[in-house]
Design a protein around this motif. Structure first.
Motif, mmCIF file in Angstrom:
data_model
loop_
_atom_site.group_PDB
_atom_site.id
_atom_site.type_symbol
_atom_site.label_atom_id
_atom_site.label_comp_id
_atom_site.label_asym_id
_atom_site.label_seq_id
_atom_site.Cartn_x
_atom_site.Cartn_y
_atom_site.Cartn_z
ATOM 1 N N UNK A 203 -18.069 28.374 31.342
ATOM 2 C CA UNK A 203 -18.819 28.084 30.126
ATOM 3 C C UNK A 203 -18.090 27.182 29.143
ATOM 4 N N UNK A 204 -17.066 26.470 29.604
ATOM 5 C CA UNK A 204 -16.366 25.565 28.677
ATOM 6 C C UNK A 204 -17.133 24.263 28.479
ATOM 7 N N UNK A 205 -18.101 24.038 29.361
ATOM 8 C CA UNK A 205 -19.066 22.927 29.208
ATOM 9 C C UNK A 205 -18.512 21.510 29.365
ATOM 10 N N UNK A 206 -17.512 21.162 28.571
ATOM 11 C CA UNK A 206 -16.977 19.800 28.635
ATOM 12 C C UNK A 206 -15.462 19.898 28.543
ATOM 13 N N UNK A 207 -14.757 19.513 29.597
ATOM 14 C CA UNK A 207 -13.297 19.581 29.543
ATOM 15 C C UNK A 207 -12.681 18.254 29.979
ATOM 16 N N UNK A 208 -11.485 18.017 29.464
ATOM 17 C CA UNK A 208 -10.702 16.911 30.011
ATOM 18 C C UNK A 208 -9.262 17.356 30.173
ATOM 19 N N UNK A 209 -8.593 16.721 31.138
ATOM 20 C CA UNK A 209 -7.177 16.999 31.359
ATOM 21 C C UNK A 209 -6.475 15.685 31.646
ATOM 22 N N UNK A 210 -5.333 15.503 31.014
ATOM 23 C CA UNK A 210 -4.508 14.338 31.311
ATOM 24 C C UNK A 210 -3.208 14.887 31.863
ATOM 25 N N UNK A 211 -2.962 14.664 33.140
ATOM 26 C CA UNK A 211 -1.770 15.264 33.722
ATOM 27 C C UNK A 211 -1.448 14.660 35.068
ATOM 28 N N UNK A 212 -0.319 15.116 35.647
ATOM 29 C CA UNK A 212 0.117 14.522 36.914
ATOM 30 C C UNK A 212 -0.683 15.017 38.119
ATOM 31 N N UNK A 213 -0.859 14.131 39.084
ATOM 32 C CA UNK A 213 -1.373 14.508 40.396
ATOM 33 C C UNK A 213 -0.314 14.079 41.405
ATOM 34 N N UNK A 214 -0.219 14.825 42.492
ATOM 35 C CA UNK A 214 0.819 14.544 43.489
ATOM 36 C C UNK A 214 0.170 14.250 44.830
#
Ligand code: ATP
Ligand code: MG
Length: 434
Positions: A203-214
């Motif tokens: 139910x957070x509806x709209x999220x963003x994340x800026x972080x590392x991917x490996x």
């Protein structure tokens, strides 16, 4: 303790007569008979420190003569308008201090007169970044991030963090870095995909994340690294078209922000940034195949992934940012939603710069049964995804999202040849230090 009252960039000829304390690096020292110059460099540029030998305190002159290039120095003095000096001013010093002497020889020459190998530069990255054109790129990257974050806040999107240490693969591939996690094996996450989708069920509806991917892929290209920063967005009650609009707005907004707020850095780089116009062109996968037929010697069947040569050809033909949409379901991940009336095509899209892919996104499968079916169709075992699938059994809204590679966005914006130039300390197949 005031080590610096002004950056070089704060000083203009109109400030003539005022007393300033500058701190930075000794970029250049020139001793010419009756006059000597110290060029002090800080992150905003240069200041010419002029020593008239007849007038200056002999102790100050002695100190300046003993400065080795790239030492950290502090200069107190008076601003004087000087039309012949860079930016129209010089500083007449009353005191010069060496705060930290640099050894010689230098691991590389940061004065930009010598061009050296990327590997040498990356080995001495701290020195490389002293070069104004390299520093400018990373300052622009920070501005890009700021612009993206502001775009997300304006759209009511919540910033989240999801784990980078995980138990299973996102897409069931083998391109994961295993790590030892107490008595078990764990992995570094290749994408926050599953977690951001679970947050739609939360139910957070709209999220963003800026972080590392490996990514443990052994690629050796100018656009792949083994650790990258991904800008991920997931939005509930939104379809693929909605999040494509958000994406093109975010990207063109970042260009606009940089062109308005980073004029000094763009000047250092000699770049005249063109803000890409929205909406970006939309081209379906099938149309792209048709276009690719214009290239001699290619035989591509519907359902084949677009190879690098085709990607380049399309980029050259189209010549601006564009979306590739309506991909075959067979070559997009299981979480991509197939069209109801033609399930062989799905609501996945890629955002393309003429040079390369910048982002991938899709409307996702939100129906539990269909999701399990899709996982099986991809020859994966739903049992391995239980923690994820659980979130689909108790009320999951429709949702869509995308992942955008930060360094690819910056490297295409700044016309950098190699992604390693867009990352401060890049990680590739061979490089783990510094
Ligand atoms: P490509 O086909 O170009 O290898 P991808 O389709 O495997 O990329 P995605 O899994 O779709 O990549 O990841 C989303 C975005 O993250 C990509 O569009 C790209 O901008 C960025 N990205 C993915 N892998 C890498 C990598 N190895 N190095 C740098 N950026 C990456
Ligand atoms: Mg992709």
């Amino acid at each position: 303790l005031i080590l610096r009252t002004h950056y070089s960039g704060d000083i203009t000829p109109e400030k003539a007569g005022i007393e300033v304390t500058l701190a930075g690096w000794a970029h250049e020292i020139r001793d010419l008979g009756g006059i000597a110059f110290l060029v002090l460099r800080d992150r905003e540029g240069f200041a010419q420190i002029t020593l008239l030998k007849k007038r200056v305190d002999p102790k100050v002159l002695e100190t300046v003569r003993s400065i080795s290039r790239e030492s950290v120095v502090q200069v107190r003095g008076t601003v004087k308008a000087e039309p012949k000096a860079p930016r129209g001013f010089e500083v007449l010093p009353s005191d010069v201090k060496i705060l930290s002497a640099a050894e010689a020889p230098l691991p590389l020459d940061p004065t930009e007169k010598v061009d050296c190998e990327l590997d040498t530069r990356l080995d001495a990255r701290f020195m490389d970044i002293r070069r104004p054109c390299i520093l400018a790129g990373f300052e622009i990257e920070s501005a890009v991030l700021r612009s993206l974050r502001e775009c997300f806040y304006k759209n009511g999107i919540t910033e989240v963090f999801t784990p980078k240490i995980v138990a299973a693969a996102t897409e069931g591939g083998t391109d994961l870095f295993p790590i030892s996690y107490f008595e078990r094996e764990a992995f570094l996450n290749q994408s926050p995909q599953l977690y951001k989708q679970m947050l739609m069920g939360a139910g957070m509806d709209k999220v963003f994340e800026i972080g590392p991917i490996f990514r443990a892929e052994e690629h050796d290209t100018r656009r792949h690294l083994n650790e990258a920063i991904s800008i991920d967005v997931e939005i509930s009650f939104a379809d693929d078209k909605d999040v494509m609009e958000l994406l093109e707005g975010a990207v063109s907004g970042a260009y606009k922000y940089v062109s308005e707020n980073c004029t000094r850095q763009l000047g250092v780089l000699g770049l005249d940034l063109q803000v890409p116009k929205v909406p970006f062109r939309r081209i379906t996968y099938t149309e792209a195949l048709e276009l690719a037929k214009g290239r001699p010697g290619v035989e591509m069947k519907w359902g084949d992934d677009l190879d690098r040569e085709t990607e380049k050809f399309l980029g050259e033909t189209i010549g601006e940012h564009y979306f590739l949409t309506d991909w075959p379901s067979s070559i997009k991940p299981y979480y991509t939603l197939p069209y109801e009336d033609k399930p062989e095509v799905c609501r996945g899209f890629d955002l393309m710069h003429p040079r390369m892919e910048l982002a991938s996104g899709a409307q996702r499968v939100h129906d539990y049964k269909l999701l399990v079916e899709r996982i099986k169709e991809k020859c994966l075992d739903p049992a391995g995804f239980e923690f994820y699938l659980k979130a689909f059994r108790y009320g999951m809204p429709s949702h869509s999202g995308w992942g955008l590679g930060l360094s690819r966005l910056v490297m295409t914006m700044l016309n950098l040849e190699n992604i390693r130039d867009a990352v401060i300390f890049p990680r590739d197949r061979r490089r783990l230090v510094p």
